[in-house]
Motif scaffolding. Structure first.
Motif, PDB file in Angstrom:
ATOM      1  N   GLN A  75       8.470   1.515   6.861  1.00 16.87           N
ATOM      2  CA  GLN A  75       9.203   2.525   7.625  1.00 16.87           C
ATOM      3  C   GLN A  75       8.217   3.434   8.365  1.00 16.87           C
ATOM      4  OE1 GLN A  75      10.318   5.120   3.794  1.00 16.87           O
ATOM      5  NE2 GLN A  75      11.107   6.042   5.667  1.00 16.87           N
ATOM      6  N   THR A  76       8.687   4.091   9.388  1.00 16.05           N
ATOM      7  CA  THR A  76       7.864   5.044  10.132  1.00 16.05           C
ATOM      8  C   THR A  76       7.310   6.101   9.172  1.00 16.05           C
ATOM      9  OG1 THR A  76       9.123   4.659  12.122  1.00 16.05           O
ATOM     10  CG2 THR A  76       7.912   6.739  12.014  1.00 16.05           C
ATOM     11  N   GLY A  77       6.025   6.375   9.300  1.00 11.62           N
ATOM     12  CA  GLY A  77       5.407   7.403   8.472  1.00 11.62           C
ATOM     13  C   GLY A  77       4.858   6.877   7.149  1.00 11.62           C
ATOM     14  N   SER A  78       4.933   5.550   6.938  1.00 13.42           N
ATOM     15  CA  SER A  78       4.484   5.005   5.646  1.00 13.42           C
ATOM     16  C   SER A  78       2.994   4.633   5.655  1.00 13.42           C
ATOM     17  CB  SER A  78       5.333   3.787   5.265  1.00 13.42           C
ATOM     18  OG  SER A  78       5.244   2.801   6.270  1.00 13.42           O
ATOM     19  N   GLY A  79       2.362   4.650   6.830  1.00 11.99           N
ATOM     20  CA  GLY A  79       0.922   4.398   6.876  1.00 11.99           C
ATOM     21  C   GLY A  79       0.506   3.091   7.554  1.00 11.99           C
ATOM     22  N   LYS A  80       1.380   2.467   8.334  1.00 14.80           N
ATOM     23  CA  LYS A  80       1.020   1.209   9.015  1.00 14.80           C
ATOM     24  C   LYS A  80      -0.122   1.410  10.007  1.00 14.80           C
ATOM     25  CE  LYS A  80       5.097   0.756  10.794  1.00 14.80           C
ATOM     26  NZ  LYS A  80       5.722   1.949  10.196  1.00 14.80           N
ATOM     27  N   THR A  81       0.064   2.433  10.867  1.00 17.81           N
ATOM     28  CA  THR A  81      -0.921   2.667  11.924  1.00 17.81           C
ATOM     29  C   THR A  81      -2.261   3.078  11.319  1.00 17.81           C
ATOM     30  OG1 THR A  81       0.871   3.275  13.383  1.00 17.81           O
ATOM     31  CG2 THR A  81      -1.323   3.995  14.030  1.00 17.81           C
ATOM     32  N   TYR A  82      -2.177   3.953  10.328  1.00 18.48           N
ATOM     33  CA  TYR A  82      -3.387   4.393   9.622  1.00 18.48           C
ATOM     34  C   TYR A  82      -4.129   3.182   9.051  1.00 18.48           C
ATOM     35  CZ  TYR A  82      -6.226   6.870   6.141  1.00 18.48           C
ATOM     36  OH  TYR A  82      -7.263   7.349   5.388  1.00 18.48           O
ATOM     37  N   ARG A 142       0.973   5.227   0.404  1.00 16.12           N
ATOM     38  CA  ARG A 142       0.138   6.331   0.897  1.00 16.12           C
ATOM     39  C   ARG A 142       0.249   7.531  -0.048  1.00 16.12           C
ATOM     40  NH1 ARG A 142       3.478  10.100   2.489  1.00 16.12           N
ATOM     41  NH2 ARG A 142       5.258   9.702   3.859  1.00 16.12           N
ATOM     42  N   PRO A 143      -0.701   8.453   0.034  1.00 14.92           N
ATOM     43  CA  PRO A 143      -0.597   9.655  -0.804  1.00 14.92           C
ATOM     44  C   PRO A 143       0.564  10.524  -0.311  1.00 14.92           C
ATOM     45  CG  PRO A 143      -2.710   9.584   0.401  1.00 14.92           C
ATOM     46  CD  PRO A 143      -1.914   8.425   0.855  1.00 14.92           C
ATOM     47  N   ARG A 164       0.843  -1.195   0.000  1.00 15.39           N
ATOM     48  CA  ARG A 164       0.000   0.000   0.000  1.00 15.39           C
ATOM     49  C   ARG A 164       0.878   1.245   0.000  1.00 15.39           C
ATOM     50  NH1 ARG A 164      -4.721   2.234   4.150  1.00 15.39           N
ATOM     51  NH2 ARG A 164      -5.917   3.166   2.463  1.00 15.39           N
TER      52      ARG A 164
END
Ligand code: ADP
Length: 367
Positions: free
Chosen positions: A99-106, A31-32, A29
């Motif tokens: 990586q951090t900020g790539s959208g895992k949590t989202y 992210r934008p 996935r």
């Protein structure tokens, strides 16, 4: 009391009534671009349903969800099949890697505000609330369909965090570091981990909120809110079915939703002292995950037996069933579209490619 301890879980010897050799389902996935990236160079040149081309290199997975993909798309790709697998008696896991900020949590939970505001209709809701909404509606459907059979379900959830190779109960962090145990009947479990019975989506979101607010967040120079912990939300689903002739059957399966720590190389973050030690330990679980994926991919390809070092990290010990074992696994690999993330993106895609080669052996736990 609704609160039960995992170590006391009613357990059965599992009789095998169905099995399937299944590959790991790998979804990438993207992210934008965020505000800082909008004007910068975007390196992904082309995506289609199952492939992407990035700086001239093409990769193919089970699915590629581009920047226009919605939370609902991800639910249909991963969540809906997971619920059906679970009801059929298979252990089912989803891991979010990247990586951090790539959208895992989202992807796994959704944006923090959607959960905190109890906004169940929000189109931003992540995979977890969607999975449980579907699970409970499918359970009522099954019960109505088999009304003559007295079909009973019980669902119990737990939520933990692995940080610095220590396990914290996110539903009761005051307990401190918990230990992994293993016995012949229950398999691998976390001693004293809180388990709460859940009957509806409200129960689940209450636990999610509580657990997420107890999560640890470390600050590094690269990202103030980089998530340095692995969080694991687990639900045990048990069903008991009694037919007219008095025969009863019992099925149990487990759902694991796992938000992994950021996969970026720690040397980028300028960590020192305690932070560096932490980084080493965080890397132990993640690098061990990487090692296991390499070994399992190799075993799946050449069929040769070899020792799999599950116990070398907390994450792989706890989730060994999901890795080459008795579970259906989906891996969502999250990437950023930005030029500045290029090397981490390639590293995530290489990881995703190796994960694709693994075959799990999922069996239905039925008695
Ligand atoms: P990670 O968990 O990998 O560190 P996050 O899930 O926190 O990353 O995502 C970083 C930021 O990007 C957050 O502000 C998040 O809301 C946003 N974001 C991530 N994926 C998407 C997406 N598919 N659509 C819109 N915003 C997203």
């Amino acid at each position: 009391s609704l609160k039960r301890k995992l170590s006391n879980v009613f357990s059965v010897e599992s009789g095998v009534s169905g099995s399937s050799d299944t590959g790991v389902k790998v979804i990438v996935r993207m992210r934008p671009p965020n505000k800082n990236e909008e004007d910068g160079e975007v390196i992904v040149q082309k995506t289609s349903g199952d492939s992407l081309t990035i700086l001239g290199h093409s990769f193919t997975f089970d699915s590629v969800a581009d920047a226009t993909s919605t939370q609902d798309d991800i639910f249909h790709l991963v969540g809906a099949p997971l619920v059906e697998n679970c009801l059929a008696g298979f252990n089912s896991s989803v891991f979010a890697y990247g990586q951090t900020g790539s959208g895992k949590t989202y992807t796994i939970w959704g944006p923090a505000n959607a959960l905190l505001e109890d906004d169940l209709c929000s189109d931003q809701q992540g995979l977890t609330p969607r999975v449980f909404e579907r699970l409970f509606s499918r359970i009522s459907e099954e019960q109505n369909k088999h009304a003559d059979k007295q079909l009973m379900y019980q669902c119990r959830c737990s939520f933990l965090e692995i940080y610095n190779e220590q396990i914290t109960d996110l539903l009761d962090p005051a307990q401190g570091n918990l230990h992994i145990r293993e016995d012949i009947k229950t398999g691998v479990y976390v001693e004293n981990l809180t388990e709460e019975a859940v009957c509806n989506i409200k129960d689940v979101t209450r636990l999610l909120k509580k657990g997420l607010s107890n999560r640890r967040i470390g600050a590094t120079s690269i990202n103030m809110e980089s998530s340095r912990s692995h969080s694991v939300f687990t639900c045990v689903v048990e069903s008991r079915c009694k037919s007219m002739d008095g025969l009863s059957s019992f099925k149990t399966s487990r759902i694991n939703l796992v938000d992994l720590a950021g996969s970026e190389r720690q040397k980028l973050t300028g960590a020192a002292g305690e932070r560096l030690k932490e980084a080493g330990n965080i890397n132990r679980s993640l690098s061990q995950l990487g090692n296991l994926i390499n070994i399992l991919a190799e075993v799946s390809q050449n069929g040769k037996q070899r020792h799999i070092p599950y116990r070398d990290s907390k994450l792989t010990f706890l989730l060994q069933d999901s890795l080459g074992g008795n579970a259906k696994l989906a891996m969502i690999c999250a990437i950023s579209p930005a030029q500045s993330c290029k090397s981490e993106t390639f590293s995530t895609l290489r990881f995703a490619k190796r994960a694709k080669a693994i075959k799990n052996k999922a069996v239905v736990n039925e008695q």
